[in-house]
Design an enzyme around this catalytic site. Structure first.
Site, PDB file in Angstrom:
ATOM      1  N   HIS B 216       9.059   0.542  -4.686  1.00  0.00           N
ATOM      2  CA  HIS B 216       9.142   0.454  -3.229  1.00  0.00           C
ATOM      3  C   HIS B 216       7.866   0.936  -2.547  1.00  0.00           C
ATOM      4  O   HIS B 216       7.693   0.744  -1.351  1.00  0.00           O
ATOM      5  CB  HIS B 216      10.388   1.195  -2.739  1.00  0.00           C
ATOM      6  CG  HIS B 216      11.640   0.424  -3.010  1.00  0.00           C
ATOM      7  ND1 HIS B 216      12.746   0.426  -2.191  1.00  0.00           N
ATOM      8  CD2 HIS B 216      11.957  -0.413  -4.036  1.00  0.00           C
ATOM      9  CE1 HIS B 216      13.677  -0.362  -2.702  1.00  0.00           C
ATOM     10  NE2 HIS B 216      13.219  -0.868  -3.827  1.00  0.00           N
ATOM     11  N   SER B 220       7.567  -5.517  -4.393  1.00  0.00           N
ATOM     12  CA  SER B 220       7.763  -6.493  -5.472  1.00  0.00           C
ATOM     13  C   SER B 220       6.602  -7.484  -5.545  1.00  0.00           C
ATOM     14  O   SER B 220       6.081  -7.912  -4.518  1.00  0.00           O
ATOM     15  CB  SER B 220       9.049  -7.278  -5.227  1.00  0.00           C
ATOM     16  OG  SER B 220      10.155  -6.429  -5.217  1.00  0.00           O
ATOM     17  N   LYS B 244      22.070 -12.605  -3.752  1.00  0.00           N
ATOM     18  CA  LYS B 244      21.505 -13.337  -4.898  1.00  0.00           C
ATOM     19  C   LYS B 244      21.724 -12.534  -6.191  1.00  0.00           C
ATOM     20  O   LYS B 244      22.042 -13.097  -7.242  1.00  0.00           O
ATOM     21  CB  LYS B 244      20.020 -13.592  -4.677  1.00  0.00           C
ATOM     22  CG  LYS B 244      19.457 -14.635  -5.616  1.00  0.00           C
ATOM     23  CD  LYS B 244      18.040 -15.016  -5.262  1.00  0.00           C
ATOM     24  CE  LYS B 244      17.470 -15.946  -6.319  1.00  0.00           C
ATOM     25  NZ  LYS B 244      16.099 -16.377  -5.999  1.00  0.00           N
ATOM     26  N   ASP B 245      21.582 -11.224  -6.089  1.00  0.00           N
ATOM     27  CA  ASP B 245      21.829 -10.373  -7.263  1.00  0.00           C
ATOM     28  C   ASP B 245      23.305 -10.405  -7.664  1.00  0.00           C
ATOM     29  O   ASP B 245      23.639 -10.401  -8.851  1.00  0.00           O
ATOM     30  CB  ASP B 245      21.399  -8.924  -6.988  1.00  0.00           C
ATOM     31  CG  ASP B 245      19.891  -8.746  -7.127  1.00  0.00           C
ATOM     32  OD1 ASP B 245      19.220  -9.689  -7.592  1.00  0.00           O
ATOM     33  OD2 ASP B 245      19.380  -7.667  -6.771  1.00  0.00           O
ATOM     34  N   GLU B 288      19.592  -3.215 -35.742  1.00  0.00           N
ATOM     35  CA  GLU B 288      20.181  -4.107 -34.755  1.00  0.00           C
ATOM     36  C   GLU B 288      19.137  -5.128 -34.294  1.00  0.00           C
ATOM     37  O   GLU B 288      17.929  -4.876 -34.394  1.00  0.00           O
ATOM     38  CB  GLU B 288      20.678  -3.284 -33.558  1.00  0.00           C
ATOM     39  CG  GLU B 288      21.890  -2.430 -33.900  1.00  0.00           C
ATOM     40  CD  GLU B 288      23.153  -3.247 -34.047  1.00  0.00           C
ATOM     41  OE1 GLU B 288      23.387  -3.766 -35.156  1.00  0.00           O
ATOM     42  OE2 GLU B 288      23.901  -3.369 -33.069  1.00  0.00           O
TER      43      GLU B 288
END
Lengths: 231, 406
Positions: B216, B220, B244-245, B288
């Site tokens: 922040h 972005s 959207k998320d 894994e």
């Protein structure tokens, strides 16, 4: 949307490769034994009660002499449709107690020079799962000059003797008591023993995924609306 | 994330709290009004998804810990009791087991996004570096978590990985004994792994908060890699990116739920349903899936110490890529040559993963060595070189200009 599909495909690709990786090490011999279509496979898969009961009978008569199911309680047998009174008869102690079958360690060491493994998780604990177990049960053969039997599915000699299928009588059963049938039934029973909650998992899963589909559709509709004014 | 511009609120209680502790101002600035480039594509969904998976992991983990016992003679049996006798214990455990896979899928995609769009470049270097530290913390957490059910692969995986430290010159064996808390992987090892497995996720939460503060501050990146210049280039985070998320989350949860309910052991190793047996080594010890490429790098170097160093470097090298990359342009969209090397790098990671899943023998060893060479060559040679030599495509004037052109 195109970007979105690309991302989704990449995610799916990642998952698929991950899975290939995870399963690349699964071995097992190349056998001509055809494995049954197990009833619990697929998202609607469930166990067949009559088969589990027959499988339990085979376990009791054939396997239980040497192998325990230590993670199982006798009361769990009510889940495969056995009445409470029958479970009380079967349990050497109380139905709330863990299974106490199998062979004493000292006897096993003296007889087989090894301790027969617990079978509760056997249907999960080998690559190939129930298919492997089924093949294993039907793949014993004698090789000249050896006291131990060779197991083709295992790919080596095993301390375990051939299962004494005849000990479990199918005289009163609606199916023929072939060794294939008995191996199939006991494999089904052991798959149930490895995960008694399998049916609950499938049932809840269908509801959860249906819910998530509706929820996602609503989110998508809302997203379209909110973004309508962005250029 | 500064409270410099204190907001005025209609509700007197909200105002009272905000004057003393500016939570509402912070939320307003950083969760609602936060100006976000308007052209973010779906690749930008994976950061928030990873954060949500972290919360899911912590919640399910807390409930599992209520029933689990970290003792070598009880851990396996207690885990099975969770699966059988605890109400919905199977659900909580399957979510947690598959959650680890989901966490790595989202984080690897998030990392790839950063690589493709040059999100690591100035001024986002620290944001990127914190992200790399988060991945390292995740790997440590996942490794220790996998040990807890005390199955065959838990035990032997723990043994193989801790033994790596024996490659350290002079003090190697002492380090290994110190890690084990004894002379073998045993109960003290399980105890400390449980303790650390519970601790580290909260360290990750703290790191994620730092990651967000850094984000922040520098804001972005976006698919063009061009910084927002005017007001039309950005939109407020809420409602645009919250919805959207959420839409992305819905789809992701369907994917997640599919594995939890219909293929819960898909990513696992069957042999881990066999209790740890110190006397019998499994034929193939494999980690894994999310560790496989690094496992391949470890085994590609014929020297033990060299392999261990290479494995750690394969992650640590990400820390310096903001300075290895000499290109003036961020986004691969405008880098016609570099983008193909990035594509090849992704393919290389998949190949390395496949090699890691297979035994260390021909032809896998050679393929693993070629893959490892490209992995490091990509960062050390290609990244500076291509950045200098490549002629990038012309950048759009602004985000709005790029969007309008479509």
């Amino acid at each position: 949307m195109r970007k979105f599909i690309t991302s989704a495909l990449v995610a799916a690709g990642l998952a698929a490769t991950a899975a290939t990786g995870a399963h690349a090490s699964s071995g097992g011999g190349h056998l001509d034994i055809k494995t049954p279509d197990w009833s619990w496979q697929g998202i609607f898969g469930h166990f067949k009660e009559d088969q589990l009961q027959r499988g339990f009978k085979v376990y009791q008569k054939v396997c239980a002499t040497c192998h325990n199911l230590k993670h199982l309680y006798y009361r769990n047998l009510e889940q495969i449709g056995l009445p409470e009174s029958r479970v009380e008869e079967i349990a050497p102690g109380k139905p709330r107690e863990h299974f106490q079958a199998g062979m004493a360690k000292s006897t096993a060491m003296a007889t087989f020079n090894t301790v027969p493994p617990d079978l509760t998780l056997m249907a999960e604990a080998r690559p190939g799962g129930p298919d492997y177990l089924y093949k294993f049960l039907l793949s014993f053969e004698r090789r000249e000059g050896h006291t131990k039997l060779y197991n083709k599915a295992f790919g080596n000699f095993v301390s375990m003797p051939r299962p004494t299928w005849a000990a479990a009588s199918y005289a009163n059963e609606p199916v023929e008591g072939t060794k294939e049938q008995k191996a199939e039934d006991v494999t089904a029973f052991l798959r149930w023993a490895s995960e008694p909650n399998l049916e609950a998992r499938h049932e809840l899963g269908i509801k959860v995924i249906l819910f998530l589909i509706v929820l996602s559709a609503l989110f998508y509709a809302l997203k379209r609306r909110i973004w309508a004014d962005v250029h | 994330m500064s409270a410099a511009h204190q907001k005025q609120w209609n509700n007197r209680f909200v105002q009272w709290v905000d004057d003393r502790l500016p939570v509402f101002t912070i939320l307003q600035n950083d969760a609602a009004e936060y100006p976000t480039p308007k052209n973010l594509n779906y690749w930008w969904n994976f950061g928030s998804l990873a954060g949500i998976v972290l919360v899911i992991m912590i919640l399910t983990g807390i409930f599992l810990a209520m029933y689990y016992t970290p003792h070598a003679s009880m851990a396996f049996e207690r885990t099975e009791r969770i699966m059988r006798d605890v109400n919905y214990g199977w659900l909580i455990r399957y979510i947690h087991m598959n959650g680890a896979t989901m966490f790595f899928i989202t984080v690897y995609l998030h990392l790839f996004r950063g690589l493709w769009y040059g999100s690591y470049k100035q001024p986002r270097e620290l944001l990127w570096i914190i992200g790399v530290i988060i991945i390292l913390a995740m790997m440590a957490t996942a490794f220790m978590g996998y040990v807890l059910p005390w199955g065959q692969m838990s035990y032997w995986g723990a043994k193989v990985i801790t033994m790596l430290f024996s490659a350290v010159p002079l003090v190697g064996d002492s380090i290994v004994q110190w890690l084990w808390g004894g002379f073998n992987v045993a109960n003290p090892t399980l105890n400390r792994f449980f303790s650390l497995h519970y601790l580290l996720p909260f360290v990750i939460v703290a790191l994620v908060l730092v990651h967000i503060v850094a984000l922040h501050t520098v804001k972005s990146n976006n698919p063009t890699g061009v910084e927002p210049q005017k007001k039309e280039d950005t939109i407020p985070f809420h409602p645009y990116y919250t919805i959207k998320d959420l839409w992305g989350l819905g789809l992701f949860l369907i994917f997640f739920a599919f594995f939890v309910f219909f293929a819960p052991n898909y990513f696992g190793e069957a042999i881990n349903y066999k209790p740890a047996d110190t006397m019998s080594t499994p034929a193939h010890i494999v980690p894994e899936w999310y560790f496989l490429p690094f496992y391949a790098i470890l085994r590609a170097i014929p020297n033990k110490l060299g392999g261990v160093v290479a494995m750690f470097l394969s992650i640590l090298i990400l820390i310096v890529i903001p300075w290895l990359d000499r290109s003036k342009v961020r986004s691969c969209k405008y880098r016609p040559v570099w983008k193909w090397f990035v594509v090849l790098f992704v393919i290389d990671c998949f190949i390395l993963g496949w090699v890691g899943a297979n035994p260390a023998e021909a032809p896998y060893t050679t393929i693993g060595q070629i893959g490892t060479a490209y992995y490091f060559g990509f960062f050390i040679i290609l990244m500076p070189l291509v950045g200098k030599l490549e002629k990038p495509k012309p950048l759009p004037e602004s985000i709005s200009a790029a969007v309008d052109k479509k």
